[in-house]
Design a protein around this motif. Structure first.
Motif, PDB file in Angstrom:
ATOM      1  N   THR A   1       0.813  -1.219   0.000  1.00 21.50           N
ATOM      2  CA  THR A   1       0.000   0.000   0.000  1.00 21.50           C
ATOM      3  C   THR A   1       0.846   1.267   0.000  1.00 21.50           C
ATOM      4  O   THR A   1       0.298   2.369  -0.073  1.00 21.50           O
ATOM      5  CB  THR A   1      -0.898   0.021   1.257  1.00 21.50           C
ATOM      6  OG1 THR A   1      -0.042  -0.146   2.404  1.00 21.50           O
ATOM      7  CG2 THR A   1      -1.923  -1.097   1.218  1.00 21.50           C
TER       8      THR A   1
ATOM      9  N   ARG B   1       2.306   2.493   2.497  1.00 20.00           N
ATOM     10  CA  ARG B   1       1.979   3.257   3.698  1.00 20.00           C
ATOM     11  C   ARG B   1       2.999   2.974   4.787  1.00 20.00           C
ATOM     12  O   ARG B   1       3.729   1.975   4.729  1.00 20.00           O
ATOM     13  CB  ARG B   1       0.557   2.922   4.175  1.00 20.00           C
ATOM     14  CG  ARG B   1      -0.504   3.571   3.305  1.00 20.00           C
ATOM     15  CD  ARG B   1      -1.882   3.065   3.627  1.00 20.00           C
ATOM     16  NE  ARG B   1      -2.442   3.559   4.882  1.00 20.00           N
ATOM     17  CZ  ARG B   1      -3.050   4.732   5.042  1.00 20.00           C
ATOM     18  NH1 ARG B   1      -3.136   5.566   4.028  1.00 20.00           N
ATOM     19  NH2 ARG B   1      -3.567   5.075   6.204  1.00 20.00           N
TER      20      ARG B   1
ATOM     21  N   ASP C   1      -0.075   7.417   4.425  1.00 16.98           N
ATOM     22  CA  ASP C   1       0.638   7.216   3.163  1.00 16.98           C
ATOM     23  C   ASP C   1       2.089   7.671   3.342  1.00 16.98           C
ATOM     24  O   ASP C   1       2.333   8.736   3.910  1.00 16.98           O
ATOM     25  CB  ASP C   1       0.005   8.067   2.042  1.00 16.98           C
ATOM     26  CG  ASP C   1      -1.253   7.422   1.488  1.00 16.98           C
ATOM     27  OD1 ASP C   1      -1.320   6.182   1.471  1.00 16.98           O
ATOM     28  OD2 ASP C   1      -2.170   8.167   1.083  1.00 16.98           O
TER      29      ASP C   1
ATOM     30  N   LEU D   1      -2.843   3.861  -5.649  1.00 16.58           N
ATOM     31  CA  LEU D   1      -3.113   4.279  -4.266  1.00 16.58           C
ATOM     32  C   LEU D   1      -2.513   5.661  -3.984  1.00 16.58           C
ATOM     33  O   LEU D   1      -2.767   6.573  -4.730  1.00 16.58           O
ATOM     34  CB  LEU D   1      -2.587   3.215  -3.288  1.00 16.58           C
ATOM     35  CG  LEU D   1      -3.132   1.788  -3.526  1.00 16.58           C
ATOM     36  CD1 LEU D   1      -2.378   0.773  -2.695  1.00 16.58           C
ATOM     37  CD2 LEU D   1      -4.621   1.727  -3.239  1.00 16.58           C
TER      38      LEU D   1
END
Lengths: 298, 648
Positions: free
Chosen positions: A58, A60, A69, B98
């Motif tokens: 992701t 993150r 993030d 994302l």
């Protein structure tokens, strides 16, 4: 012009390492003896110990109990920049180190410490064998925000690989990113290694894949981020104006620390190519020398 | 003495090891004309596993090769096919997801990125062509041309300025993608419209009216789904003068586009599986041509007759001639000689070490039975070698009385019909493997062009690795170059298998797991092969046909990864059972690995595994694997008694 200096202190035991008063200690996960030792560090002087984790799927980052993030982690770290900062690099992964170091440098931190503990030995796949059991699974080269470069572009002229004990990591990069072959590539072995003789564990398994390549072969002390940083600077100076380079820190952690610092200081010119290995438990055993690298930016 | 061989040429078994310009290095495959790529009016989707020659084909089609500096005469119609080979950087493309941005916006961004990259390549290709020997378009024409449509997108109209502007934009784009939260989004070309306008401008330039750009996007299956949908949209709307084609290891499972439609083979593109484009005869001849041609180059003879022939697409017909094929295959077979299996048995019987091994195994087998016969009696000089070679297996079988085997042996040696004909047919290969097993890295069965061809299993790269290894070892031994000894070939086959098994570690995310799986599966086959009774010789396939559950998604993914990298070769076997038919999939361990385990490379027999057994081989712990290996072995030995009726 911004300058960076890295001062190294060595200790025979982690107990001899003293943390700055009231510091923030960023750490990762313990996988082996040195990791356990690092996390058992006398932290009475630390005002907080925070675990950092990077999620490559992701992109993150979690810091302590917060997740965000990786692109936007500056606000999370900004609350700690007025305290002395220590990164425990034995347990922190490369992606975590880069994200956090880039952020604190950007936020104006001029001095911080990075701790690193060498092991007494690495775990072999078979006793007496020549390969090492360091990773369960190697995810593959996945981007880390703020250190992404487009290898398919001619603008990325050069690349540096810091090599370690797992030749398949270099081979996979060359297989999956065939455009690398057309760039100026330098492969760097950690010589001198942590211990005399260990350099052969990285040189020998790479020989067959380097055999037919026209890569430049270089050497740099395995435990000296300062020397690794200097080597990267040399490659950067060889680039044409506005061109970019990538660094693949798939060797020792001190070279990873240098990569994280270098990519942070040259964000528009340098990308990181990293394959996010899922590291094995007990990948090393015992304890070796401890290092405290003090980074000063002027 | 050998001639000096330039090994740097022979070390190049992968297309990426060659520069962008492969003019004069590309050997035209027999299927080249049937692909019709240079005159295609719609997209092509080429699917081919590693080592099938896909990347080399794309490099050949790329403008760097077809308008090569080394090509002295370029025909006028070459302008009708300007190939652009675009290999995406998957880690860069993976960063376009994302990060706080909606997928629809990423989709738009990726579209811009594609047009930016391809527009840059289009201008560069024109510049490259202008400085090549192509006479219809010169550097002066390039410098004087203008691209008025570019202005509509706020880009310069001068080609040199546009090239540098596109380069700068690409740098800015890369920086923006890296530093999404801090850097500014550059002004980007909007996508296909921009490319179409640019090409329309180019077509108006005298001499370029028939220009057509063919974009070959490689490894498309590694892109994120939405990115594939963007490219599918290009593919669906491909027509002259802009045709976007794909290549990948396996067919992409994303058929959607950015709109409502989806893409399908035949309607929207020609689907070509490279492996299926050649017959086995064509393939074996092509493999031989590539080896012999490269040998000419490495030996300092870059303009040999053979090379002239294999580099020229117009000679394809001549290469189909029977006489040419026979000549090529004869030449390569002379270099890679082998012997009949029966002759190998004779050679083995003449080797003192093997005589001892055989005597010892026969003695051991008959010691467990009541008989007055001795090993020496079975090993009498008058008995044929191929019959003696299979004796340890026959005598180890519970129901074979030594006296019965002896009587049959006498019959066989006198040329009378009997059981030995069948026994030899079924057991000689496996028995020879076992007689040579103590040598560990050498068995002469792994020799000969046909054997190497079978072991390569349609993979040109594997064939070249095998044959170059032979050449390398032969040079070290200072052997004459016109013919490689069987011993060198067999040892090279082991070395090549060892190298290729180590390489599995680099096969994607599951690399290490796949390597461990190959070692485990190979060892299971080896263990079964070494069973004294050899009730089921030459097992090197498995099928998963039992178990308390079906394959989990994780296990199915593992199998598809193993197939993607051709570790396992699938063969669908349809067996009618009553009215319903059941499809059973057999998986063969890639025969290129067989010398490492000293198992058969021939597709012969299979073992049956349960889902749980497969799980253990693929993902189990070492302890679980050891238990499985011993149970498979025990089961096989138990079956040895019950299956004697088969008289294998």
């Amino acid at each position: 012009m911004t300058n960076i200096k890295i001062f190294t202190n060595k200790f025979s035991s982690v107990q001899d390492v003293s943390l700055p008063e009231n510091c923030i200690l960023f750490h990762g996960v313990s996988l082996d003896d040195r990791g356990e030792n690092a996390l058992s560090l006398d932290d009475t002087k630390a005002s907080a110990k925070l675990k950092i984790t990077y999620y490559h799927e992701t992109m993150r980052l979690s810091i302590g109990g917060d997740e965000i993030d990786a692109d936007n982690c500056d606000p999370l770290l900004s609350q700690y920049i007025n305290l002395p900062i220590v990164f425990e690099a034995t347990t922190l992964g490369l992606a975590e180190l880069y994200c956090a170091i880039r952020s604190v440098i950007k936020l104006g931190v001029k001095k911080f410490d990075v701790l690193y503990g060498e092991p007494a030995g690495y775990t072999q796949e078979r006793p007496g064998g020549d390969s090492f059991a360091l990773s369960n699974k190697i995810v593959g080269y996945r981007p880390i925000p703020n250190a992404v470069v487009d290898l398919s572009s001619d603008n990325v002229e050069a690349g540096v690989f810091f090599l370690g004990y797992e030749p398949e990591r270099l081979e996979r990069a060359l297989e999956e990113y065939q455009m690398i072959s057309s760039k100026e590539v330098k492969v760097v072995f950690g010589v001198p290694a942590f211990k005399p003789g260990w350099e052969l564990n990285s040189i020998v398994p790479h020989l067959s894949s380097l055999n037919d390549k026209s890569f430049e072969i270089a050497y740099c002390a395995a435990n000296d981020p300062s020397a690794a940083y200097e080597l990267l600077e040399k490659t950067k100076h060889s680039l044409s104006a506005e061109s970019q380079m990538f660094v693949a820190p798939i060797g020792t952690k001190p070279c990873g620390v240098a990569t994280a610092l270098f990519a942070s200081m040259n964000q528009n010119q340098v990308g990181i190519l990293y394959d996010h290995p899922d590291k094995k438990l007990k990948r090393s055993s015992g304890l070796g020398t401890w290092h405290k690298f003090t980074v000063v930016i002027s | 003495m050998q001639t000096i061989i330039d090994h740097s040429i022979l070390a190049k078994t992968r297309a990426e090891e060659h520069p962008a310009d492969v003019w004069g290095k590309f050997f035209v495959p027999p299927y080249f004309n049937t692909l019709g790529l240079k005159t295609a009016t719609k997209s092509t989707y080429l699917v081919g596993k590693r080592g099938c020659g896909k990347t080399m084909l794309l490099k050949y089609l790329d403008y760097h090769s077809l308008f090569s500096r080394n090509r002295t005469a370029i025909p006028k119609e070459e302008i009708e096919h300007i190939g652009i080979y675009w290999r995406v950087d998957t880690q860069f493309c993976n960063s376009m997801k994302l990060r706080g941005v909606e997928e629809a916006e990423w989709s738009n961004t990726f579209n811009c990125y594609f047009s930016l990259a391809i527009a840059g390549e289009i201008i560069r290709s024109l510049k490259y062509i202008a400085s090549s020997s192509y006479s219809e378009f010169t550097s002066a024409q390039f410098d004087n041309m203008t691209l008025p449509s570019a202005e509509d997108y706020s880009f310069p109209t001068d080609p040199n300025d546009l090239e540098s502007h596109l380069e700068k934009t690409r740098k800015a784009f890369s920086l923006w993608i890296s530093n999404l939260s801090a850097a500014a989004r550059p002004l980007l070309p909007p996508g296909k419209d921009f490319l179409d306008s640019l090409i329309n401008d180019i077509k108006k330039i005298p001499g370029l009216d028939k220009i057509c750009f063919y974009i070959y996007v490689d490894e498309v299956e590694n892109l994120i789904s939405y990115q594939r949908r963007v490219l599918n949209t290009y593919l669906r709307h491909s027509q002259k003068p802009l045709i976007v084609s794909f290549t990948s290891k396996e067919l992409s499972d994303e058929n959607g586009t950015t709109g409502k439609e989806s893409i399908s083979a035949t309607n929207d593109y020609n689907l070509c599986y490279i492996d299926n484009l050649m017959t086995e005869t064509e393939r074996s001849c092509f493999f031989a041509e590539v080896f012999l041609g490269n040998l000419d180059i490495a030996g300092g003879n870059p303009d040999s007759l053979l090379l002239k022939l294999v580099r020229d697409p117009s000679s394809l017909e001549a290469r189909q001639e029977k006489a040419h094929r026979e000549d090529i295959l004869n030449r390569v077979k002379l270099k890679f000689p082998t012997k009949e299996h029966k002759q190998f048995a004779v050679d083995a019987m003449e080797t003192p070490r093997i005589q001892n091994i055989l005597r010892e195994r026969i003695s051991k087998a008959i010691s467990k039975k009541t008989t007055k016969l001795t090993a020496e009696e079975f090993l009498k000089g008058e008995f044929p070698a191929e019959a003696k070679a299979v004796l340890p297996a026959l005598l180890s079988r519970a129901n074979n009385r030594p006296e019965f085997v002896y009587t049959e042996l006498e019959k066989y040696s006198k040329g009378k019909p009997g059981k030995f004909d069948n026994w030899i047919h079924n057991n000689l290969f496996g028995s020879l493997l076992e007689l040579y097993r103590p040598y560990r890295t050498y068995c002469p069965l792994y020799s000969g062009f046909d054997t190497f061809f079978s072991m390569s299993n349609r993979n040109l790269r594997h064939f070249l690795i095998l044959s170059y290894k032979v050449l390398e070892m032969s040079e070290l031994e200072d052997e004459p170059e016109d013919c490689f000894s069987i011993e060198i070939q067999a040892r090279a086959a082991y070395e090549a298998a060892d190298q290729l098994i180590r390489e599995i570690k680099t096969f994607g995310e599951f690399g290490e797991q796949l390597r461990s799986f190959v070692l485990r599966l190979g060892n299971v086959f080896k263990t079964l092969q070494t069973a004294p009774s050899m009730s089921e010789p030459e097992q090197n396939q498995f099928t998963i046909n039992s178990g308390a559950r079906s394959l989990s998604p994780e296990e199915s993914l593992f199998i598809s990864e193993a197939q993607k990298y051709a570790i396992l070769i699938e063969k669908l076997e349809t067996k009618a059972k009553n009215t319903a038919s059941t499809d059973i999939t057999d998986f063969q361990l890639n025969p290129i690995y067989s010398p490492y385990f000293m198992i058969s490379y021939r597709r012969k027999r299979k073992i049956e595994l349960s889902v749980e057994d497969f799980h253990t081989l693929a993902m189990g712990t070492e302890d679980q694997y050891s238990d499985l290996a011993s149970s498979v072995y025990r089961k096989s030995e138990l079956q040895a008694g019950s299956q004697l009726g088969l008289e294998l």
